[in-house]
Design an enzyme around this catalytic site. Structure first.
Site, mmCIF file in Angstrom:
data_model
loop_
_atom_site.group_PDB
_atom_site.id
_atom_site.type_symbol
_atom_site.label_atom_id
_atom_site.label_comp_id
_atom_site.label_asym_id
_atom_site.label_seq_id
_atom_site.Cartn_x
_atom_site.Cartn_y
_atom_site.Cartn_z
ATOM 1 N N HIS A 1 0.795 -1.235 0.000
ATOM 2 C CA HIS A 1 0.000 0.000 0.000
ATOM 3 C C HIS A 1 0.822 1.278 0.000
ATOM 4 O O HIS A 1 0.265 2.364 0.165
ATOM 5 C CB HIS A 1 -0.925 0.052 1.211
ATOM 6 C CG HIS A 1 -1.970 -1.006 1.226
ATOM 7 N ND1 HIS A 1 -3.228 -0.828 0.705
ATOM 8 C CD2 HIS A 1 -1.943 -2.274 1.670
ATOM 9 C CE1 HIS A 1 -3.938 -1.938 0.853
ATOM 10 N NE2 HIS A 1 -3.169 -2.844 1.442
ATOM 11 N N THR B 1 -8.420 6.620 -1.850
ATOM 12 C CA THR B 1 -9.774 6.085 -1.925
ATOM 13 C C THR B 1 -10.773 7.197 -1.615
ATOM 14 O O THR B 1 -11.926 7.132 -2.034
ATOM 15 C CB THR B 1 -9.978 4.912 -0.941
ATOM 16 O OG1 THR B 1 -9.392 5.257 0.313
ATOM 17 C CG2 THR B 1 -9.330 3.646 -1.470
ATOM 18 N N LYS C 1 -7.859 14.022 4.515
ATOM 19 C CA LYS C 1 -7.016 12.825 4.485
ATOM 20 C C LYS C 1 -5.996 12.984 5.605
ATOM 21 O O LYS C 1 -5.908 14.050 6.206
ATOM 22 C CB LYS C 1 -6.296 12.690 3.135
ATOM 23 C CG LYS C 1 -5.630 13.997 2.663
ATOM 24 C CD LYS C 1 -5.018 13.867 1.271
ATOM 25 C CE LYS C 1 -5.979 13.978 0.122
ATOM 26 N NZ LYS C 1 -6.082 12.762 -0.677
ATOM 27 N N ARG C 2 -5.211 11.926 5.899
ATOM 28 C CA ARG C 2 -4.164 12.094 6.895
ATOM 29 C C ARG C 2 -3.219 13.217 6.473
ATOM 30 O O ARG C 2 -3.043 13.477 5.285
ATOM 31 C CB ARG C 2 -3.392 10.785 7.058
ATOM 32 C CG ARG C 2 -4.141 9.760 7.880
ATOM 33 C CD ARG C 2 -4.427 10.268 9.277
ATOM 34 N NE ARG C 2 -3.217 10.327 10.061
ATOM 35 C CZ ARG C 2 -2.878 9.460 11.009
ATOM 36 N NH1 ARG C 2 -3.693 8.466 11.312
ATOM 37 N NH2 ARG C 2 -1.754 9.589 11.669
ATOM 38 N N LYS D 1 1.232 14.372 0.633
ATOM 39 C CA LYS D 1 -0.144 14.652 0.206
ATOM 40 C C LYS D 1 -0.344 16.138 -0.114
ATOM 41 O O LYS D 1 -1.344 16.536 -0.681
ATOM 42 C CB LYS D 1 -1.134 14.192 1.268
ATOM 43 C CG LYS D 1 -1.134 12.663 1.470
ATOM 44 C CD LYS D 1 -2.082 12.231 2.586
ATOM 45 C CE LYS D 1 -1.976 10.760 2.948
ATOM 46 N NZ LYS D 1 -2.686 9.878 1.991
ATOM 47 N N LYS E 1 -14.584 8.448 -3.271
ATOM 48 C CA LYS E 1 -15.787 8.840 -2.532
ATOM 49 C C LYS E 1 -16.311 10.181 -3.035
ATOM 50 O O LYS E 1 -17.524 10.371 -3.221
ATOM 51 C CB LYS E 1 -15.488 8.895 -1.024
ATOM 52 C CG LYS E 1 -15.229 7.514 -0.439
ATOM 53 C CD LYS E 1 -14.472 7.520 0.889
ATOM 54 C CE LYS E 1 -13.869 6.131 1.109
ATOM 55 N NZ LYS E 1 -12.839 6.096 2.149
HETATM 56 C C1 26W Z 1 3.794 0.800 10.178
HETATM 57 C C2 26W Z 1 3.185 2.137 10.003
HETATM 58 C C3 26W Z 1 2.325 2.176 8.803
HETATM 59 C C4 26W Z 1 0.964 2.231 8.949
HETATM 60 C C5 26W Z 1 0.159 2.252 7.844
HETATM 61 C C6 26W Z 1 2.900 2.153 7.547
HETATM 62 C C7 26W Z 1 2.096 2.170 6.451
HETATM 63 C C8 26W Z 1 0.735 2.207 6.595
HETATM 64 C C9 26W Z 1 -0.174 2.172 5.413
HETATM 65 C C10 26W Z 1 0.399 1.277 4.330
HETATM 66 C C11 26W Z 1 -0.458 3.530 4.924
HETATM 67 C C12 26W Z 1 -1.699 3.578 4.113
HETATM 68 O O1 26W Z 1 -2.784 3.666 4.661
HETATM 69 N N1 26W Z 1 -1.578 3.551 2.793
HETATM 70 C C13 26W Z 1 -2.681 3.896 1.966
HETATM 71 O O2 26W Z 1 -3.379 2.737 1.549
HETATM 72 C C14 26W Z 1 -4.544 3.079 0.820
HETATM 73 C C15 26W Z 1 -5.302 1.814 0.528
HETATM 74 O O3 26W Z 1 -4.639 1.054 -0.412
HETATM 75 C C16 26W Z 1 -4.191 3.844 -0.437
HETATM 76 O O4 26W Z 1 -5.368 4.231 -1.071
HETATM 77 C C17 26W Z 1 -3.355 5.074 -0.085
HETATM 78 O O5 26W Z 1 -2.896 5.698 -1.258
HETATM 79 C C18 26W Z 1 -2.182 4.684 0.775
HETATM 80 O O6 26W Z 1 -1.493 5.832 1.243
#
Ligand code: 26W
Length: 808
Positions: free
Chosen positions: A355, A651, A543-544, A549, A655
């Site tokens: 992701h 995503t 978004k975060r 971003k 929406k």
């Molecule tokens: C370990 C810390 C951590 C936590 C969460 C590292 C990475 C993440 C996720 C991979 C971050 C995340 O939410 N990625 C998002 O995933 C979405 C679903 O596929 C995508 O639509 C977003 O572009 C992507 O940033």
């Protein structure tokens, strides 16, 4: 089909209130009523769950196990009632019993067991897997505290604990009889018995994993799946030998140690902190899950030899990567298989979704921590790493490539490479992202096993994100596309395209949006006392908060507009409201500064009479699923402005599109595929493409040149540095953009390179907005072509191309 009439639902609620709270409907509080509703629906779903389990077992169907450290479920009451087909009955029953349905729904806390996109995706996919009648289960941790609640105090983010379980636990069915033991630390002892080498982990610390099941109802089906959330407990809550010596506090230490594992969700998004508690969380939930799956498989089939035929394990990013060595451990140590047989089964069972390509988010664990905490899993992981490395060497004969592909290197365990080695499929989440994985991030592995690498573009639960939250638009769609068909066949939305020339339809669309904007303005006023002007453009970025971003790019454009208004009060003819919502990871200082900046700017503009009825900036506090549900239907402009190549998919963009907002965005993530269906004429694209970003960086990017050459940019950055009427100066951000800081290059995410193009795109957007007919036509095309972004389509692709399971 409906499990309740209004009357029978009333009866069920009445008896629930009596059994659980000893109260009649007149005596019950809203919170008690909310709980009663949850309990009644939960039990209905649980009964259906029993049926589903029986059918799945009888038909010996392959089951999907979706492992994710995050499930951002949001609220469930309205959603479950909707999927069960009893929403109208529930609303009526509540009114009959003297309650306001909307107030009861509003009382429910969000189950915020996730950070952002990855967690919300898991929640949307649970809905689709269930609706498509795929036997499936989700697995995660039953965090006591979900994602923190955000308060803005004097412009700055303050984090408060999110005690969601007080009311939220009503959805959970505890299953203590299915508890599992998870072992940490200790030492390994090996011995031979009956010609077999046995390995036992001695003096380990055991933690009990207790399942709390959340039932998931599908839409228009009796099929029901479960989200299994593991809670952590100590097997010996009190050490009686210490207790009897009078050491009461020490006697409960075990309990406290075990319970921290499920205490809190890590609030970092796209950034890892190598904390040992995080690794404990991962192994805890992975081990409990694998034990649960394998035990049920054994009970049903009596052998592990066909495990991969009856099960598939999908892992949501690398966070559950330990399933690979853990499944190996159980197959070898418990089922007595040899390495090759166990490896054959494991590598036919596990699939990995990536992701993110951000380097700081790729998980790596120090070998010594890994080894100390998980001695047996470490042994197995080293053997996986050794064999994989042998293969890579034999294939490439190239030391650099072998290093790049290694699972363990330089004392570090690389989880993505572990997933590639042990998985049957690796997929990205948008066409562009999957290309970047194949061509760049996982280039060498892809060269060796090209067929492993796939794409599944993300999707969203369109029943939640359109029908449920935007009833006005839903009824327009029903009128135009042949009733509710699109609920099960999202591509039916395409029929809306035929009405692009119909002024009556376009007028209706405009009125729906206007009503939604008014409703949101009311809500925002009630929540945080801000007055929004529903006649202005609602231009939204939620978004975060992360530098890639580029919320800061949005801010730079707003400052530019503000400066123009200073020169010429008539520079803006089309009033604009810029709405932001974003949580910053608590330890991410720059992100927190950007939140403060947005609030400083909002305050500056609020106090400037020149901006009145022209320009407004609002920071929406505590952005979360339930806030998004109110905001999406009211949004007109969707800001998707990440540096090209950095946003895996997005995503939120989907929406907005589904609710008729137009996108101002870069060609990044799923925006690329939105552009494929919309064309240039139905969105506002701008900025560098992913390959241009790479080239510019290679050539040596010098943002200072742009600052010198572009007078508007110069002025905007200077005013950032000078600060605002609240006395806060943002010289640090100015520095970061122009000169960088130790370790980070100047303007790492190329805001200045895209600034001019972004301002032009925003200007074009505002000009287009003035042409109401044109705008509404574009909006209609966006809704019409959003069908491919339904989660049903995405889950269908996983089922066909990766899981090989049948579905509706
Ligand atoms: C370990 C810390 C951590 C936590 C969460 C590292 C990475 C993440 C996720 C991979 C971050 C995340 O939410 N990625 C998002 O995933 C979405 C679903 O596929 C995508 O639509 C977003 O572009 C992507 O940033």
């Amino acid at each position: 089909m409906t499990p309740f009439t209004t009357k029978s639902l009333e009866d069920a609620l009445t008896s629930r209130l009596m059994i659980h709270f000893g109260k009649t409907a007149e005596e019950a509080s809203e919170a008690e009523m909310m709980r009663a509703c949850a309990l009644v629906l939960r039990d209905t779903m649980a009964l259906r769950g029993v049926e589903t389990k029986k059918t799945t077992a009888r038909e010996e169907k392959r089951k999907v196990h979706y492992l994710s450290l995050e499930f951002l479920m949001g609220r469930s009451l309205e959603k479950n009632a909707y999927n069960l087909g009893v929403l109208p009955q529930l609303k009526e029953a509540l009114e009959q019993m003297g309650f306001k349905a909307a107030d009861i729904f509003e009382l429910e806390p969000d189950a915020g067991l996730g950070n952002g996109g990855l967690g919300r995706l898991a929640a949307c996919y649970l809905d689709s897997m269930t609706t498509l009648e795929i036997p499936a289960a989700g697995y995660s941790i039953c965090y006591e505290l979900g994602i923190f609640k955000q308060k803005i105090v004097e412009g700055q983010q303050v984090e408060l604990p999110d005690n969601w379980k007080d009311l939220g636990a009503a959805w959970l069915l505890p299953r203590p009889e299915e508890a599992k033991e998870v072992r940490f630390g200790g030492t390994l002892r090996e011995f031979w018995d009956n010609g077999h080498l046995h390995i036992v982990q001695e003096d380990a610390t055991t933690v009990l994993a207790i399942p709390n099941d959340m039932e998931i109802a599908g839409y228009n089906t009796r099929h029901t799946n479960v989200l299994r959330l593991w809670d952590a407990k100590s097997p010996e809550p009190v050490d009686m030998s210490l207790y009897s010596k009078g050491e009461y506090f020490k006697a409960t230490e075990n309990e406290a140690m075990a319970e921290v594992i499920a205490k809190v969700l890590y609030p970092e998004d796209n950034h890892i902190e190598g904390k040992s508690l995080r690794l404990k969380q991962q192994y805890f939930f992975v081990s409990a899950t694998v034990q649960s799956i394998t035990q049920k498989h054994m009970e049903r089939y009596g052998t592990m030899k066909n495990f991969h035929e009856k099960n598939v394990i999908q892992i949501n990013d690398t966070h559950p990567a330990l399933v690979i060595p853990e499944l190996m451990r159980i197959l070898i140590d418990d089922a007595g298989m040899d390495w090759d047989e166990a490896w054959g089964i494991t590598t036919r069972s596990v699939a990995y979704t990536n992701h993110t390509v951000l380097a700081e988010a790729l998980e790596r664990w120090p070998q010594d921590l890994f080894q100390r905490l998980l001695p047996r899993v470490w042994q197995i992981t080293t053997e996986i790493a050794r064999r994989w490395q042998e293969r890579c060497e034999a294939f490439y004969h190239d030391r650099d490539k072998v290093r790049d592909m290694a699972v363990i290197w330089d004392g570090v365990v690389r989880m993505a490479n572990l997933c590639i080695a042990g998985g049957m499929a690796v997929n990205g989440v948008s066409a562009l992202h999957s290309d970047i994985l194949r061509r760049d991030v996982f280039k060498n592995a892809c060269g060796m096993e090209p067929d492993k690498f796939k794409n599944v573009t993300n999707g969203i639960d369109h029943r939640r994100w359109l029908s449920e939250i935007n009833p006005g638009l839903h009824s327009l769609i029903c009128d135009l596309t042949g009733g509710e068909r699109y609920l099960m066949e999202p591509m039916a939305l395409k029929r809306l395209d035929d009405f692009a020339g119909d002024s009556e339809v376009l007028q209706r669309l405009e009125e729906i949006k206007r009503k939604n904007k008014e409703a949101f303005a009311d809500y925002a006023y009630r929540q945080q006392g801000v007055s929004l002007d529903p006649a202005s453009i609602f231009d939204v970025q939620v978004k975060r908060l992360h530098e890639y971003k580029r919320q800061l790019l949005n801010v730079l454009n707003i400052i530019a507009l503000y400066e123009k208004l200073q020169d010429d009060p008539n520079a803006i003819t089309q009033p604009r409201t810029f709405l932001f919502g974003a949580k910053a990871a608590p330890g991410y200082a720059v992100a927190k500064r950007i939140i403060r900046l947005i609030n400083s700017l909002a305050d500056q503009i609020d106090h400037d009479p020149v901006c009145k009825d022209k320009l407004q900036v609002v920071f929406l506090e505590n952005y979360r699923v339930s806030l998004a549900e109110r905001l999406m239907p009211a949004s007109e402009v969707s800001q998707q402005i990440s540096t090209a190549g950095k946003e895996a998919s997005g995503t939120g963009n989907m929406k907005f599109m589904m609710n008729g907002a137009l996108t101002v965005g870069t060609l990044d993530g799923a925006n690329v595929e939105m552009h494929d269906v919309l064309g240039d004429e139905n969105m506002f694209l701008f900025g560098l493409r992913a390959d241009e970003v790479e080239n510019l960086k290679r050539q040596g990017y010098l943002p200072q040149r742009l600052y010198i050459r572009d007078p508007l940019l110069h002025r905007v950055l200077d005013s950032l540095k000078a600060g605002f009427r609240d006395g806060v100066r943002y010289e640090d951000l100015y520095q970061r953009l122009l000169f960088g800081e130790r370790g980070t290059p100047a303007d790492e995410y190329l805001l200045l390179a895209d600034f001019a193009a972004y301002c032009r795109a925003e200007e074009k957007m505002a000009r287009t907005y003035a042409d109401r007919r044109k705008w509404n036509e574009m909006s209609l095309h966006n809704i019409a072509r959003s069908g491919i972004f339904a989660a049903d389509r995405a889950v269908g692709e996983y089922a066909d191309n990766i899981w090989h399971v049948s579905h509706r």
